[in-house]
Design a protein around this motif. Structure first.
Motif, PDB file in Angstrom:
ATOM      1  N   GLY A  18      41.525  36.659  35.383  1.00  0.00           N
ATOM      2  CA  GLY A  18      41.102  36.497  33.983  1.00  0.00           C
ATOM      3  C   GLY A  18      40.282  37.663  33.457  1.00  0.00           C
ATOM      4  N   GLN A  19      40.271  38.784  34.159  1.00  0.00           N
ATOM      5  CA  GLN A  19      39.444  39.929  33.744  1.00  0.00           C
ATOM      6  C   GLN A  19      40.317  41.069  33.230  1.00  0.00           C
ATOM      7  N   THR A  20      39.672  42.066  32.620  1.00  0.00           N
ATOM      8  CA  THR A  20      40.437  43.185  32.052  1.00  0.00           C
ATOM      9  C   THR A  20      39.820  44.532  32.415  1.00  0.00           C
ATOM     10  N   ILE A  21      40.664  45.555  32.428  1.00  0.00           N
ATOM     11  CA  ILE A  21      40.197  46.937  32.500  1.00  0.00           C
ATOM     12  C   ILE A  21      40.005  47.360  31.038  1.00  0.00           C
ATOM     13  N   SER A  22      38.885  48.029  30.736  1.00  0.00           N
ATOM     14  CA  SER A  22      38.592  48.375  29.343  1.00  0.00           C
ATOM     15  C   SER A  22      39.595  49.379  28.782  1.00  0.00           C
ATOM     16  N   GLN A  23      39.711  49.351  27.447  1.00  0.00           N
ATOM     17  CA  GLN A  23      40.530  50.328  26.718  1.00  0.00           C
ATOM     18  C   GLN A  23      40.023  51.748  27.053  1.00  0.00           C
ATOM     19  N   ILE A  62      27.380  47.453  36.141  1.00  0.00           N
ATOM     20  CA  ILE A  62      27.557  46.009  36.326  1.00  0.00           C
ATOM     21  C   ILE A  62      28.946  45.648  35.795  1.00  0.00           C
ATOM     22  N   GLY A  63      29.771  45.016  36.648  1.00  0.00           N
ATOM     23  CA  GLY A  63      31.139  44.656  36.258  1.00  0.00           C
ATOM     24  C   GLY A  63      32.138  45.684  36.766  1.00  0.00           C
ATOM     25  N   THR A  64      32.308  45.760  38.080  1.00  0.00           N
ATOM     26  CA  THR A  64      33.220  46.744  38.683  1.00  0.00           C
ATOM     27  C   THR A  64      34.643  46.564  38.189  1.00  0.00           C
ATOM     28  N   GLY A  65      35.087  45.297  38.055  1.00  0.00           N
ATOM     29  CA  GLY A  65      36.455  45.010  37.613  1.00  0.00           C
ATOM     30  C   GLY A  65      37.474  45.742  38.472  1.00  0.00           C
ATOM     31  N   SER A  66      38.268  46.601  37.843  1.00  0.00           N
ATOM     32  CA  SER A  66      39.313  47.345  38.566  1.00  0.00           C
ATOM     33  C   SER A  66      38.741  48.496  39.383  1.00  0.00           C
ATOM     34  N   GLY A  67      37.530  48.961  39.021  1.00  0.00           N
ATOM     35  CA  GLY A  67      36.958  50.137  39.684  1.00  0.00           C
ATOM     36  C   GLY A  67      37.197  51.429  38.916  1.00  0.00           C
ATOM     37  N   TYR A  68      37.951  51.355  37.810  1.00  0.00           N
ATOM     38  CA  TYR A  68      38.298  52.593  37.077  1.00  0.00           C
ATOM     39  C   TYR A  68      37.057  53.271  36.481  1.00  0.00           C
ATOM     40  N   GLN A  69      36.219  52.485  35.811  1.00  0.00           N
ATOM     41  CA  GLN A  69      35.010  53.078  35.219  1.00  0.00           C
ATOM     42  C   GLN A  69      34.132  53.704  36.323  1.00  0.00           C
ATOM     43  N   ALA A  70      34.067  53.021  37.465  1.00  0.00           N
ATOM     44  CA  ALA A  70      33.269  53.548  38.582  1.00  0.00           C
ATOM     45  C   ALA A  70      33.845  54.878  39.072  1.00  0.00           C
ATOM     46  N   ILE A  81      31.053  40.330  40.378  1.00  0.00           N
ATOM     47  CA  ILE A  81      30.749  38.951  40.778  1.00  0.00           C
ATOM     48  C   ILE A  81      31.954  38.252  41.420  1.00  0.00           C
ATOM     49  N   ILE A  82      33.174  38.724  41.148  1.00  0.00           N
ATOM     50  CA  ILE A  82      34.369  38.082  41.727  1.00  0.00           C
ATOM     51  C   ILE A  82      34.761  38.824  43.016  1.00  0.00           C
ATOM     52  N   PRO A  83      34.671  38.123  44.181  1.00  0.00           N
ATOM     53  CA  PRO A  83      34.869  38.798  45.467  1.00  0.00           C
ATOM     54  C   PRO A  83      36.198  39.550  45.572  1.00  0.00           C
ATOM     55  N   ASN A 137      29.433  42.814  46.079  1.00  0.00           N
ATOM     56  CA  ASN A 137      29.849  41.564  45.466  1.00  0.00           C
ATOM     57  C   ASN A 137      28.607  40.694  45.285  1.00  0.00           C
ATOM     58  N   SER A 138      28.061  40.696  44.055  1.00  0.00           N
ATOM     59  CA  SER A 138      26.915  39.827  43.774  1.00  0.00           C
ATOM     60  C   SER A 138      26.773  39.659  42.271  1.00  0.00           C
ATOM     61  N   ASP A 139      25.682  39.023  41.866  1.00  0.00           N
ATOM     62  CA  ASP A 139      25.461  38.742  40.447  1.00  0.00           C
ATOM     63  C   ASP A 139      24.695  39.905  39.808  1.00  0.00           C
TER      64      ASP A 139
HETATM   65  N1  SAH Z   1      34.440  48.244  34.408  1.00  0.00           N
HETATM   66  C1  SAH Z   1      35.674  47.534  34.651  1.00  0.00           C
HETATM   67  C2  SAH Z   1      36.012  46.523  33.576  1.00  0.00           C
HETATM   68  C3  SAH Z   1      35.095  45.422  33.603  1.00  0.00           C
HETATM   69  S1  SAH Z   1      35.665  43.843  33.118  1.00  0.00           S
HETATM   70  C4  SAH Z   1      36.821  48.452  34.889  1.00  0.00           C
HETATM   71  O1  SAH Z   1      36.668  49.687  34.807  1.00  0.00           O
HETATM   72  O2  SAH Z   1      37.903  47.944  35.181  1.00  0.00           O
HETATM   73  C5  SAH Z   1      34.147  43.023  33.400  1.00  0.00           C
HETATM   74  C6  SAH Z   1      33.897  42.669  34.848  1.00  0.00           C
HETATM   75  O3  SAH Z   1      32.564  42.138  34.900  1.00  0.00           O
HETATM   76  C7  SAH Z   1      34.809  41.591  35.369  1.00  0.00           C
HETATM   77  O4  SAH Z   1      35.441  42.036  36.530  1.00  0.00           O
HETATM   78  C8  SAH Z   1      33.869  40.433  35.662  1.00  0.00           C
HETATM   79  O5  SAH Z   1      34.218  39.659  36.793  1.00  0.00           O
HETATM   80  C9  SAH Z   1      32.540  41.141  35.887  1.00  0.00           C
HETATM   81  N2  SAH Z   1      31.356  40.316  35.694  1.00  0.00           N
HETATM   82  C10 SAH Z   1      31.140  39.324  34.796  1.00  0.00           C
HETATM   83  N3  SAH Z   1      29.905  38.808  34.943  1.00  0.00           N
HETATM   84  C11 SAH Z   1      29.319  39.481  35.970  1.00  0.00           C
HETATM   85  C12 SAH Z   1      28.060  39.403  36.608  1.00  0.00           C
HETATM   86  N4  SAH Z   1      27.127  38.503  36.246  1.00  0.00           N
HETATM   87  N5  SAH Z   1      27.803  40.260  37.622  1.00  0.00           N
HETATM   88  C13 SAH Z   1      28.719  41.171  38.022  1.00  0.00           C
HETATM   89  N6  SAH Z   1      29.935  41.273  37.468  1.00  0.00           N
HETATM   90  C14 SAH Z   1      30.239  40.448  36.452  1.00  0.00           C
END
Ligand code: SAH
Length: 255
Positions: A103-108, A130-138, A153-155, A177-179
């Protein structure tokens, strides 16, 4: 036999038919020459994606006002298609966010460029995402700063992102993987913090983990969200609203 065109049909109509035929011919030629069609046959996928990437940076990012040359260069080099599900690779360089599972997205791409530029990185920084998602931004941050600490947050997503980052050789990214509401106190303070999910309010723990003079780039809000740039001062955060945005919500962890 009368000349059909001139005796039975009005000249304009005949002209129209000729144009239509020429149009169909042109469209079919054009279609058979699109990069997609070539790719299916014999173009090397890497140069195909490199070409799309160049266009993405020119038309979606630079033309919209992102000027930091380092950001543009890194986005021109980074294989965004490896960060999206295989079936969506042909769309990886489109002007849009894309689903990455869970249910998550990689940003535009433009939003990645804009947020990265706002961080003002020079190369020596320690950055928290915060919010690694796909890892692209990282992956983009890793090429512009010294160390990147990123929390998901999603393992499942954290694991997948870590694998792709390793695969493309980003050794200075640390995935956890944490909050994200808690930040990463053991590694604080950071020169810059970027949040890529939207909380309703700026989490205080994140502000505390920024060095004086450091930056925070964060979307805030529920339905209507704004992207903010914050600069940490002795008094707290100097905030400036940059642009309306739409991110997935930053969810509350159980701890
Ligand atoms: N930066 C990402 C896109 C992020 S989408 C990329 O380059 O692809 C946002 C991400 O934030 C999702 O993967 C979602 O699971 C994560 N997220 C949401 N709430 C969070 C929280 N409290 N702590 C860490 N990650 C969280």
């Amino acid at each position: 036999m009368p000349d059909t065109c001139h005796t039975i049909m009005p000249t304009g109509y005949c002209f129209f038919l000729l144009n239509l035929a020429a149009g169909i011919l042109f469209a079919s030629l054009l279609f058979s020459c699109t990069p997609e069609a070539q790719n299916r046959e014999n173009v090397d996928p890497e140069s195909y994606y490199a070409d799309l990437r160049g266009k993405m940076v020119d038309f979606q990012i630079e033309k919209r006002g992102v000027r930091d040359k380092r950001v543009l260069d890194v986005m021109t080099k980074t294989p965004r298609h490896l960060f999206v599900p295989e079936a969506l690779r042909p769309q990886a360089y489109d002007d849009t966010p894309l689903p990455i599972g869970d249910g998550q997205t990689i940003s535009q791409p433009y939003i990645v460029g804009l947020m990265t530029e706002l961080l003002g990185l020079k190369g020596s920084e320690r950055v928290l995402e915060i919010g690694t998602g796909s890892g692209y931004q990282a992956a983009i941050l890793a090429q512009l700063a010294a160390e990147v600490y990123t929390i998901e947050i999603i393992p499942d997503l954290a694991k997948r992102a870590e694998n792709v980052l390793t695969e493309i050789g980003c050794r200075n990214v640390h995935v956890r993987n944490s909050d994200g509401y808690q930040g990463w106190p053991e590694e604080a303070p950071f020169d810059a913090v970027i949040v890529t999910a939207a909380p309703e309010r700026i989490p205080q723990a994140l502000v505390e983990q920024i060095k004086p003079g450091g930056r925070l780039v964060i979307p805030v809000g529920r339905d209507l969200q704004e992207l903010f740039l914050g600069i940490k001062t002795a008094r707290g955060l100097d905030l400036k609203s940059v642009v309306p945005v739409r991110f997935v919500p930053m969810v509350k962890g159980r701890n």
